[in-house]
Design an enzyme around this catalytic site. Structure first.
Site, PDB file in Angstrom:
ATOM      1  N   ASP A  67       7.820  -1.059   8.589  1.00 47.66           N
ATOM      2  CA  ASP A  67       8.898  -0.921   7.618  1.00 47.66           C
ATOM      3  C   ASP A  67      10.081  -0.130   8.166  1.00 47.66           C
ATOM      4  OD1 ASP A  67       7.466   1.457   7.713  1.00 47.66           O
ATOM      5  OD2 ASP A  67       6.629   1.228   5.717  1.00 47.66           O
ATOM      6  N   ASN A 136       0.276   7.679  -3.376  1.00 46.22           N
ATOM      7  CA  ASN A 136       0.120   6.754  -4.510  1.00 46.22           C
ATOM      8  C   ASN A 136      -0.614   5.465  -4.113  1.00 46.22           C
ATOM      9  OD1 ASN A 136       1.978   5.343  -3.005  1.00 46.22           O
ATOM     10  ND2 ASN A 136       3.598   5.335  -4.536  1.00 46.22           N
ATOM     11  N   HIS A 138       0.244   3.446  -1.574  1.00 44.57           N
ATOM     12  CA  HIS A 138       1.036   2.387  -0.931  1.00 44.57           C
ATOM     13  C   HIS A 138       0.629   2.215   0.534  1.00 44.57           C
ATOM     14  CE1 HIS A 138       4.542   5.315   0.266  1.00 44.57           C
ATOM     15  NE2 HIS A 138       3.721   5.189   1.260  1.00 44.57           N
ATOM     16  N   GLU A 143       4.661  -0.783  -2.855  1.00 43.49           N
ATOM     17  CA  GLU A 143       4.451   0.260  -3.859  1.00 43.49           C
ATOM     18  C   GLU A 143       3.585  -0.262  -5.007  1.00 43.49           C
ATOM     19  OE1 GLU A 143       5.186   3.164  -3.148  1.00 43.49           O
ATOM     20  OE2 GLU A 143       7.259   3.507  -2.543  1.00 43.49           O
TER      21      GLU A 143
HETATM   22  C1  F6R Z   1       5.272   4.358   7.219  1.00 48.16           C
HETATM   23  C2  F6R Z   1       4.543   3.718   6.125  1.00 48.16           C
HETATM   24  C3  F6R Z   1       4.036   4.493   4.975  1.00 48.16           C
HETATM   25  C4  F6R Z   1       3.300   5.779   5.394  1.00 48.16           C
HETATM   26  C5  F6R Z   1       2.828   6.555   4.171  1.00 48.16           C
HETATM   27  C6  F6R Z   1       2.172   7.868   4.552  1.00 48.16           C
HETATM   28  O1  F6R Z   1       5.657   3.416   8.184  1.00 48.16           O
HETATM   29  O2  F6R Z   1       4.400   2.543   6.159  1.00 48.16           O
HETATM   30  O3  F6R Z   1       3.169   3.684   4.223  1.00 48.16           O
HETATM   31  O4  F6R Z   1       2.205   5.434   6.198  1.00 48.16           O
HETATM   32  O5  F6R Z   1       3.907   6.823   3.329  1.00 48.16           O
HETATM   33  O6  F6R Z   1       3.148   8.704   5.115  1.00 48.16           O
HETATM   34  P1  F6R Z   1       2.736  10.085   5.821  1.00 48.16           P
HETATM   35  O7  F6R Z   1       1.977   9.712   7.033  1.00 48.16           O
HETATM   36  O8  F6R Z   1       4.054  10.742   6.144  1.00 48.16           O
HETATM   37  O9  F6R Z   1       1.913  10.838   4.835  1.00 48.16           O
END
Ligand code: F6R
Length: 242
Positions: A67, A136, A138, A143
């Site tokens: 992403d 959450n 995701h 989301e």
């Molecule tokens: C990032 C992504 C997100 C993160 C998630 C956890 O490329 O796709 O899904 O993996 O938000 O983020 P952290 O690792 O910062 O807790």
């Protein structure tokens, strides 16, 4: 789903890096799906170490990131392109033209998403996808909602994601409220998936990933439909269980 519970973040990162390294060793021209965020930084550091000390060779590897914020310039220090260059690509011998991150600066988001899907297919699909998980639930920026989108798409970020990610920005207002993300089907087409989670903030998401429910309201639970997923977490994220 295979579950590996590691003593701490360091061990979790080493374990994950070993899986990535074996993929690269067995198939030097493999296609890796990559994540950003704080979770995989330890894994990337360990891969850099393996490159430096054990000559792990990335010269034929291709990578596709999950992403990118939208809109954002790739040169912006908060962009995921910048993050990947700094934390991994500039530190190993991967040709930069073998690395793909959705272009958050495009004025044609739909075409960018379609091209991204095509490009993944053109390279033969993703051999190993690394995922983090949002508090959450995701994955990528898919989301929670009533329904999920299959292909790479432009999406609005959840309030809770904007709040969680504001730690990387000067202020909450600076966090982009949209992103380009691989869709659920894009992720589920990867041949193998590893999900990394550390810290107690991820406990609820990890619990949902390891029970037997599937719901669009917790997107990561869709991973239960895949036949080769390994959750690699630390004790804090797994929590105390009977
Ligand atoms: C990032 C992504 C997100 C993160 C998630 C956890 O490329 O796709 O899904 O993996 O938000 O983020 P952290 O690792 O910062 O807790």
């Amino acid at each position: 789903m295979k579950v590996v519970i590691c003593d701490n973040y360091e061990k979790m990162s080493e374990y994950a890096a070993r899986i990535v390294a074996s993929c690269v060793t067995l198939k030097p021209n493999c296609v890796l799906g990559l994540a950003t965020g704080s979770t995989p930084i330890g894994t990337y550091n360990e891969l850099v170490r393996l490159y430096q000390n054990e000559e792990l060779d990335f010269s034929s590897v291709k990578t596709f990131n999950l992403d990118e914020y939208f809109p954002i310039e790739p040169t912006n220090s908060q962009s995921y392109r910048y993050f990947m260059n700094k934390n991994l690509f500039d530190r190993i011998n991967i040709p930069i033209e073998n690395t793909f991150v959705p272009n958050g600066a495009t004025s044609e988001a739909r075409a960018e998403c379609e091209n991204y899907e095509e490009k993944i297919k053109e390279y033969g699909g993703i051999d190993l996808q690394i995922l983090g998980i949002g508090q959450n639930g995701h994955i990528g920026f898919n989301e929670p909602g009533d329904e999920l989108i299959a292909a790479t798409h432009l999406t609005e970020l959840d309030e809770s994601t904007i709040n969680a990610n504001s730690r990387f920005f000067k202020s909450r207002e600076d966090v982009p409220d949209k992103a380009l993300t691989m869709g659920m089907a894009t992720i589920l087409r990867a041949r193998r998936i590893i999900v990394l989670a550390n810290g107690k903030e991820k406990r609820n998401a990890v619990r949902a990933l390891t029970d037997d429910r599937i719901s669009a309201k917790i997107p990561a639970t869709m991973l239960k439909l895949h036949k080769d997923v390994t959750l690699i977490c630390d004790k804090e994220a797994y929590g105390d269980r009977d």
